[in-house]
Design a protein around this motif. Structure first.
Motif, PDB file in Angstrom:
ATOM      1  N   GLU A 130     -10.935-110.535   3.295  1.00 11.76           N
ATOM      2  CA  GLU A 130     -10.907-109.076   3.145  1.00 11.76           C
ATOM      3  C   GLU A 130     -10.237-108.719   1.817  1.00 11.76           C
ATOM      4  OE1 GLU A 130      -8.861-107.920   6.762  1.00 11.76           O
ATOM      5  OE2 GLU A 130     -10.779-107.636   7.779  1.00 11.76           O
ATOM      6  N   PRO A 131     -10.919-108.978   0.708  1.00 15.23           N
ATOM      7  CA  PRO A 131     -10.312-108.768  -0.616  1.00 15.23           C
ATOM      8  C   PRO A 131      -9.824-107.338  -0.837  1.00 15.23           C
ATOM      9  CG  PRO A 131     -12.343-110.031  -0.827  1.00 15.23           C
ATOM     10  CD  PRO A 131     -12.273-109.566   0.588  1.00 15.23           C
ATOM     11  N   ASP A 132     -10.580-106.347  -0.390  1.00 18.06           N
ATOM     12  CA  ASP A 132     -10.185-104.962  -0.657  1.00 18.06           C
ATOM     13  C   ASP A 132      -8.889-104.585   0.056  1.00 18.06           C
ATOM     14  OD1 ASP A 132     -12.321-104.522  -2.357  1.00 18.06           O
ATOM     15  OD2 ASP A 132     -13.651-103.870  -0.736  1.00 18.06           O
ATOM     16  N   VAL A 133      -8.653-105.191   1.229  1.00 21.81           N
ATOM     17  CA  VAL A 133      -7.382-104.974   1.932  1.00 21.81           C
ATOM     18  C   VAL A 133      -6.232-105.539   1.094  1.00 21.81           C
ATOM     19  CG1 VAL A 133      -6.030-105.593   3.980  1.00 21.81           C
ATOM     20  CG2 VAL A 133      -8.444-104.950   4.211  1.00 21.81           C
ATOM     21  N   PHE A 135      -6.245-106.047  -2.247  1.00 19.71           N
ATOM     22  CA  PHE A 135      -6.075-105.254  -3.471  1.00 19.71           C
ATOM     23  C   PHE A 135      -5.317-103.958  -3.208  1.00 19.71           C
ATOM     24  CE2 PHE A 135     -10.272-107.335  -4.845  1.00 19.71           C
ATOM     25  CZ  PHE A 135      -9.608-108.373  -5.474  1.00 19.71           C
ATOM     26  N   ALA A 136      -5.476-103.401  -1.994  1.00 18.05           N
ATOM     27  CA  ALA A 136      -4.843-102.118  -1.672  1.00 18.05           C
ATOM     28  C   ALA A 136      -3.409-102.267  -1.180  1.00 18.05           C
ATOM     29  CB  ALA A 136      -5.669-101.387  -0.612  1.00 18.05           C
ATOM     30  N   ARG A 141      -0.138-104.045  -5.366  1.00 19.92           N
ATOM     31  CA  ARG A 141      -0.214-102.961  -6.347  1.00 19.92           C
ATOM     32  C   ARG A 141       1.063-102.871  -7.184  1.00 19.92           C
ATOM     33  NH1 ARG A 141      -4.205 -99.055  -5.240  1.00 19.92           N
ATOM     34  NH2 ARG A 141      -2.871 -97.377  -5.993  1.00 19.92           N
ATOM     35  N   ARG A 173     -15.875-111.776  -5.494  1.00 20.69           N
ATOM     36  CA  ARG A 173     -15.194-110.475  -5.412  1.00 20.69           C
ATOM     37  C   ARG A 173     -13.820-110.547  -6.078  1.00 20.69           C
ATOM     38  NH1 ARG A 173     -13.428-106.520  -6.328  1.00 20.69           N
ATOM     39  NH2 ARG A 173     -12.855-104.732  -5.007  1.00 20.69           N
ATOM     40  N   GLU A 177     -12.417-108.807 -10.044  1.00 20.15           N
ATOM     41  CA  GLU A 177     -11.261-107.915 -10.210  1.00 20.15           C
ATOM     42  C   GLU A 177     -10.390-108.319 -11.391  1.00 20.15           C
ATOM     43  OE1 GLU A 177      -9.492-104.412  -8.443  1.00 20.15           O
ATOM     44  OE2 GLU A 177     -11.369-105.483  -8.035  1.00 20.15           O
TER      45      GLU A 177
END
Length: 264
Positions: A130-133, A135-136, A141, A173, A177
């Motif tokens: 779950e890369p977007d999890v 990154f967020a 961050r 993915r 980034e």
């Protein structure tokens, strides 16, 4: 309950992170993990595999620091033992920043204990699928600036991602980034050197929380996409920029391909 064992852990189900910890001589594992590891040792030189992979990680971090990398994202980081990424990196550059990512609660809990007083390092519980999890995440961050070069580490982890979850798309993915000048390091179990041992290892891991999926040279090479492999390319772990020429004598016991690539 000890501080490193989170509530709700099923100690009867072995995990790859805790098996690896045992093979490296760590103490953050349960009897089920040790039993699996001992069965694994009957079919593969698993202690050598773990040691050689850990030494490869050390060399990778030192190489990336020498190339100017100051921030690292370590996916599937496992349970911290001697020579963690932040220890190696911050010894050479005290300002280096590291985020560890693992989906194993014990690994994350112990990492958090180690990093309590380290503002430049953090551990998060998340799944690399779950890369977007990831990154967020607030720690990612805070510590990782994706507009600048990053050292992305997938060391000894993609063999736990089945083809059905498309590890190639996951790697793509994460690569997408990264800023130009970033490095991507990967190592993974392969069939190529000991196919019978790997088949037996698949059976050993079948009833753990982390079944294994060894791959061929070509399948692992695809993980790097259009990044450019640095010398010596994709090789067995002890063959990747060894500290001593004699270190490559263990190549036949490695059973993991390893490489580092740069984003142009």
């Amino acid at each position: 309950m000890t501080e490193w064992v989170p509530t709700g852990i099923d100690e009867e189900v072995p995990s790859a992170a805790r098996v690896y910890d045992y093979l490296l001589g760590g103490g953050h594992n349960f009897s089920a993990d040790r039993a699996l590891a001992e069965n694994l040792l009957k079919v593969l030189p698993a202690r050598d595999m773990a040691r050689l992979n850990r030494q490869y990680l050390d060399r990778v971090v030192r190489y990336m620091i020498s190339e100017g990398i100051t921030q690292f994202l370590d996916l599937g980081s496992g349970i911290p033992t001697v020579g963690n990424v932040h220890e190696v990196a911050q010894k050479l550059n005290p300002a280096a920043r590291v985020v560890y990512v693992d989906n194993e609660s014990v690994a994350v809990a112990h990492s958090e204990l180690m990093l309590r007083d380290n503002p430049n390092a953090a551990a998060i519980e998340a799944d690399m699928r779950e890369p977007d999890v990831i990154f967020a995440n607030e720690h990612v961050r805070r510590l990782i600036d994706f507009s600048q070069p990053v050292g992305l580490l997938m060391v000894g982890v993609v063999q736990f991602v089945p083809d059905a979850d498309d590890p190639w798309a996951i790697a793509e993915r994460f690569r997408a980034e990264l800023a130009p000048g970033s490095y991507f390091a990967l190592s993974a179990f392969t069939w190529d050197n000991a196919p019978e041992g790997m088949r037996a290892a698949i059976e050993v891991f079948k009833n753990s929380r982390d079944p294994i999926f060894p791959r061929t040279y070509e399948e692992i090479l695809r993980m790097f996409g259009d990044f450019t492999l640095v010398e010596p390319g994709l090789v067995y772990t002890p063959e990747w920029r060894p500290d001593r020429a004699s270190d490559v004598a263990d190549a036949s016991r490695s059973n993991l391909y390893a490489g580092v690539a740069i984003k142009g």
